[in-house]
Write a protein that holds these residues in place. Structure first.
Motif, PDB file in Angstrom:
ATOM      1  N   PRO A 293      61.422  35.518  36.392  1.00  0.00           N
ATOM      2  CA  PRO A 293      61.055  36.674  37.214  1.00  0.00           C
ATOM      3  C   PRO A 293      60.350  36.247  38.500  1.00  0.00           C
ATOM      4  CG  PRO A 293      60.366  36.979  34.930  1.00  0.00           C
ATOM      5  CD  PRO A 293      60.771  35.554  35.069  1.00  0.00           C
ATOM      6  N   ALA A 294      60.520  37.055  39.549  1.00  0.00           N
ATOM      7  CA  ALA A 294      59.757  36.847  40.781  1.00  0.00           C
ATOM      8  C   ALA A 294      58.280  37.086  40.493  1.00  0.00           C
ATOM      9  CB  ALA A 294      60.243  37.796  41.865  1.00  0.00           C
ATOM     10  N   HIS A 295      57.424  36.313  41.132  1.00  0.00           N
ATOM     11  CA  HIS A 295      55.979  36.414  40.905  1.00  0.00           C
ATOM     12  C   HIS A 295      55.346  37.028  42.153  1.00  0.00           C
ATOM     13  CE1 HIS A 295      51.918  34.241  39.986  1.00  0.00           C
ATOM     14  NE2 HIS A 295      51.899  35.519  39.680  1.00  0.00           N
ATOM     15  N   LEU A 296      54.837  38.255  42.034  1.00  0.00           N
ATOM     16  CA  LEU A 296      54.237  38.984  43.147  1.00  0.00           C
ATOM     17  C   LEU A 296      52.730  39.078  42.938  1.00  0.00           C
ATOM     18  CD1 LEU A 296      56.773  41.947  43.435  1.00  0.00           C
ATOM     19  CD2 LEU A 296      56.985  39.611  44.270  1.00  0.00           C
ATOM     20  N   THR A 297      51.975  38.791  43.987  1.00  0.00           N
ATOM     21  CA  THR A 297      50.519  38.857  43.905  1.00  0.00           C
ATOM     22  C   THR A 297      49.963  39.597  45.116  1.00  0.00           C
ATOM     23  OG1 THR A 297      50.292  36.710  45.012  1.00  0.00           O
ATOM     24  CG2 THR A 297      50.339  36.695  42.593  1.00  0.00           C
ATOM     25  N   ALA A 298      48.819  40.254  44.933  1.00  0.00           N
ATOM     26  CA  ALA A 298      48.130  40.946  46.021  1.00  0.00           C
ATOM     27  C   ALA A 298      46.724  41.282  45.543  1.00  0.00           C
ATOM     28  CB  ALA A 298      48.872  42.216  46.445  1.00  0.00           C
ATOM     29  N   ARG A 344      37.481  45.333  43.398  1.00  0.00           N
ATOM     30  CA  ARG A 344      38.665  44.566  43.793  1.00  0.00           C
ATOM     31  C   ARG A 344      39.496  44.289  42.545  1.00  0.00           C
ATOM     32  NH1 ARG A 344      38.044  39.070  47.155  1.00  0.00           N
ATOM     33  NH2 ARG A 344      37.096  40.594  48.564  1.00  0.00           N
ATOM     34  N   ARG A 345      40.762  44.658  42.585  1.00  0.00           N
ATOM     35  CA  ARG A 345      41.673  44.419  41.464  1.00  0.00           C
ATOM     36  C   ARG A 345      42.780  43.466  41.906  1.00  0.00           C
ATOM     37  NH1 ARG A 345      41.503  48.727  37.734  1.00  0.00           N
ATOM     38  NH2 ARG A 345      39.292  49.125  37.338  1.00  0.00           N
ATOM     39  N   ALA A 346      43.028  42.453  41.094  1.00  0.00           N
ATOM     40  CA  ALA A 346      44.104  41.514  41.395  1.00  0.00           C
ATOM     41  C   ALA A 346      45.423  42.068  40.871  1.00  0.00           C
ATOM     42  CB  ALA A 346      43.810  40.160  40.768  1.00  0.00           C
ATOM     43  N   LEU A 347      46.407  42.159  41.743  1.00  0.00           N
ATOM     44  CA  LEU A 347      47.756  42.547  41.345  1.00  0.00           C
ATOM     45  C   LEU A 347      48.530  41.259  41.063  1.00  0.00           C
ATOM     46  CD1 LEU A 347      50.029  45.224  42.919  1.00  0.00           C
ATOM     47  CD2 LEU A 347      50.906  42.927  42.593  1.00  0.00           C
ATOM     48  N   ASP A 348      49.034  41.124  39.855  1.00  0.00           N
ATOM     49  CA  ASP A 348      49.770  39.932  39.433  1.00  0.00           C
ATOM     50  C   ASP A 348      50.927  40.399  38.562  1.00  0.00           C
ATOM     51  OD1 ASP A 348      50.655  37.512  38.181  1.00  0.00           O
ATOM     52  OD2 ASP A 348      48.727  36.608  38.670  1.00  0.00           O
ATOM     53  N   VAL A 349      52.138  40.418  39.137  1.00  0.00           N
ATOM     54  CA  VAL A 349      53.280  41.053  38.484  1.00  0.00           C
ATOM     55  C   VAL A 349      54.463  40.086  38.451  1.00  0.00           C
ATOM     56  CG1 VAL A 349      54.964  42.927  38.648  1.00  0.00           C
ATOM     57  CG2 VAL A 349      52.559  43.363  39.160  1.00  0.00           C
ATOM     58  N   ARG A 350      55.131  40.036  37.307  1.00  0.00           N
ATOM     59  CA  ARG A 350      56.413  39.336  37.173  1.00  0.00           C
ATOM     60  C   ARG A 350      57.508  40.400  37.175  1.00  0.00           C
ATOM     61  NH1 ARG A 350      55.234  33.712  37.362  1.00  0.00           N
ATOM     62  NH2 ARG A 350      53.101  33.495  36.568  1.00  0.00           N
ATOM     63  N   LEU A 351      58.479  40.235  38.094  1.00  0.00           N
ATOM     64  CA  LEU A 351      59.425  41.324  38.320  1.00  0.00           C
ATOM     65  C   LEU A 351      60.855  40.800  38.424  1.00  0.00           C
ATOM     66  CD1 LEU A 351      59.498  44.390  38.799  1.00  0.00           C
ATOM     67  CD2 LEU A 351      59.258  43.944  41.233  1.00  0.00           C
ATOM     68  N   GLY A 352      61.748  41.334  37.559  1.00  0.00           N
ATOM     69  CA  GLY A 352      63.154  40.986  37.613  1.00  0.00           C
ATOM     70  C   GLY A 352      63.416  39.542  37.229  1.00  0.00           C
ATOM     71  N   VAL A 353      64.629  39.090  37.507  1.00  0.00           N
ATOM     72  CA  VAL A 353      65.033  37.691  37.317  1.00  0.00           C
ATOM     73  C   VAL A 353      65.796  37.273  38.568  1.00  0.00           C
ATOM     74  CG1 VAL A 353      66.405  36.079  35.961  1.00  0.00           C
ATOM     75  CG2 VAL A 353      65.143  37.909  34.812  1.00  0.00           C
ATOM     76  N   VAL A 354      65.433  36.118  39.159  1.00  0.00           N
ATOM     77  CA  VAL A 354      66.039  35.711  40.417  1.00  0.00           C
ATOM     78  C   VAL A 354      67.043  34.587  40.185  1.00  0.00           C
ATOM     79  CG1 VAL A 354      64.018  36.396  41.732  1.00  0.00           C
ATOM     80  CG2 VAL A 354      64.192  34.052  40.920  1.00  0.00           C
ATOM     81  N   ARG A 355      68.042  34.565  41.063  1.00  0.00           N
ATOM     82  CA  ARG A 355      69.025  33.482  41.096  1.00  0.00           C
ATOM     83  C   ARG A 355      68.750  32.624  42.324  1.00  0.00           C
ATOM     84  NH1 ARG A 355      74.415  36.124  41.833  1.00  0.00           N
ATOM     85  NH2 ARG A 355      73.208  37.732  42.926  1.00  0.00           N
TER      86      ARG A 355
END
Length: 500
Positions: A293-298, A344-355
């Motif tokens: 999965p893509a790793h998104l942070t904010a 302050r909240r950390a956004l840390d999300v794994r999303l989908g699957v990438v090629r």
């Protein structure tokens, strides 16, 4: 389709006959397109004619005018709202019919439009009907549809007889006046619970301290409220109040409903300054490994002086040769609510699957002023990293932490070495030869074992062994006096622990 006309009306007298309002118009320095009267309050029985409307064009342009009736409702702002659905317009035309419904107006001319009150809706004793006067400028004889002027006349039509007038408060808001940081805006909401149009009377707004002391008082203007409608009344207060806790009290009479009261507590963080929520999202980033999965942070931050919340929308798109794909690889929504100021909240999300390929990640959120923000981050999907790649990356990204951990590891190794050495010495001491009473035999003990005797160090133990090797076994403990460095006192010190 609904249209909204902002028209503030003064309180109407509930009386028979026609009440003519002031002229109403739209225009500029070169003249205006206007109508009069703008308001009628009619008590009578249909059918019958109302006082006609006079339409004037004092501009230098020609207009194509269309006149049509509408059924009025009322928004909480007080604006009159109407639907332009054909069925609704037809119902309004059955009640009130204008004549003529279409005509041209040359510059500097005027004319009258008659209004015929035909009937009321079945079972109704009153109707609230507007008449729209729509003027489209003509340019070289053709209508300029991009410019349309609309004016609205208000007509309250009712049968003679008694009506129930009543109303109540349904709440009150306290806001910061828009673009006026030191003005407080109070919005008491009034609902007309009767069956006739009416307005609040004998109104007042009182501000009390937390201890109940009256600090400020003013009246506020009442305006018409249609039956069944609710509307807010705007009360701006410039009187400066310091930081602290207060209570706002609004009072009114509405028809037969006497001394209606609504109370709202509020808190100020500074002079006439309400707590204000604010929220920001920053440091948005995205990475991805092929097959994962893509790793998104904010970072989501509450930056105001009141609790805040928002909804974050996340999307990942694969960018092809022709641009970004329209359909996202994956999406997710995350809601944050009631974040205390400074949180302050950390956004840390794994999303989908990438090629393999190039990707764009988007983060959208709406701040407390209702503005939508979009953050973007792009990344290339990489091969999955080996264990050593991850170790190297860790040391590269966290150099200071890695050095600290290494120093701590070395310190632990040193401590373990000393502990193992101490345990070894203790085992050797416990294993030294001795008789049943635990005495050290000075004829058979090693240099290490001799050091268990009081006051005997490594060098003294060596001299004892050298003397024993040269002259043979000791006949008694007292013969230690023959060893260099052992006087009577030192021999006495070891006598209780030594034997031959």
């Amino acid at each position: 389709m609904f249209a909204r006309i902002a028209l503030s009306l003064s309180a109407l007298a509930i009386a028979g006959g026609l009440v003519a309002g002031p002229a109403l118009g739209q225009g500029d320095a070169n003249g205006q397109f206007g109508i009069t009267p703008a308001r009628r309050d009619v008590v009578g029985r249909p059918p019958g004619n109302l006082v006609p409307t006079r339409v004037t064009n004092t501009t230098k342009g020609q207009f194509a005018v269309t006149v049509f009736p509408v059924l009025l409702t009322q928004a909480v702002t007080g604006d009159f709202v109407f639907s332009e659905k054909p069925s609704v317009l037809n119902a309004a035309n059955n009640i009130l019919t204008p004549s003529p419904a279409k005509f041209l107006m040359a510059p500097g001319t005027s004319r009258t439009v008659s209004l015929r009150w035909n009937t009321l809706p079945a079972g109704a004793r009153a109707a609230y009907v507007g008449v729209v006067f729509q003027a489209v400028p003509l340019i070289h004889g053709k209508p300029n549809l991009r410019v349309t002027n609309r004016l609205l006349s208000i007509n309250f039509l009712r049968l003679p007889g008694r009506y129930r007038s009543s109303g109540r408060f349904s709440g009150m808001q306290v806001l910061q006046a828009p673009q006026q940081p030191r003005i407080l805006r109070f919005l008491p909401r009034v609902k007309n619970t009767g069956d006739v149009v009416d307005s609040p009377k004998r109104t007042s707004l009182v501000i009390e301290s937390a201890a109940g002391k009256h600090l400020y008082r003013q009246s506020w203007p009442g305006d018409v409220v249609l039956p069944g409608a609710s509307r807010d009344f705007v009360i701006d207060v410039k009187h400066v109040l310091g930081a602290g806790d207060y209570e706002a009290v609004a009072v009114m009479d509405f028809g037969a409903s006497r001394h209606q009261v609504v109370k709202t507590p509020f808190h100020l963080t500074g002079p006439n300054t309400l707590p204000s929520p604010a929220i920001t999202v920053a440091n948005f980033g995205a990475t991805g490994e092929i097959g994962k999965p893509a790793h998104l942070t904010a970072s989501v931050r509450s930056t105001g002086t009141a609790p805040a919340g928002t909804e974050v929308s996340l999307s990942v798109f694969r960018i092809t040769g022709g641009g970004s794909d329209n359909v996202p690889v994956a999406t997710r929504r995350i809601r944050y609510a009631g974040l205390a100021p400074g949180t302050r909240r950390a956004l840390d999300v794994r999303l989908g699957v990438v090629r393999a390929g190039h990707y764009r990640a988007l983060l959208r959120y709406r701040d407390t002023t209702d503005v939508v923000h979009t953050l973007a981050a792009e990344f290339d999907a990489t091969k999955q990293k080996s264990f050593w790649d991850r170790v190297k990356r860790f040391f590269r990204d966290h150099g200071v932490l890695a050095v600290g951990l290494l120093a701590l590891f070395l310190l632990l190794l040193i401590i373990l070495w000393f502990l193992r050495r101490q345990r070894r010495l203790e085992r050797e001491l416990r294993a030294s030869p001795s008789d049943s009473s635990g005495l050290v035999n000075i004829n058979t003990a090693t240099i290490t074992e001799l050091q268990a005797l009081p006051g005997v160090g490594p060098k003294a133990a060596e001299r004892i062994v050298e003397h024993r090797d040269e002259f043979g076994a000791f006949g008694s403990v007292d013969e230690l006096a023959k060893v260099s460095g052992f006087g009577p006192r030192r021999v006495a010190d070891v006598r209780g622990r030594a034997t031959v």
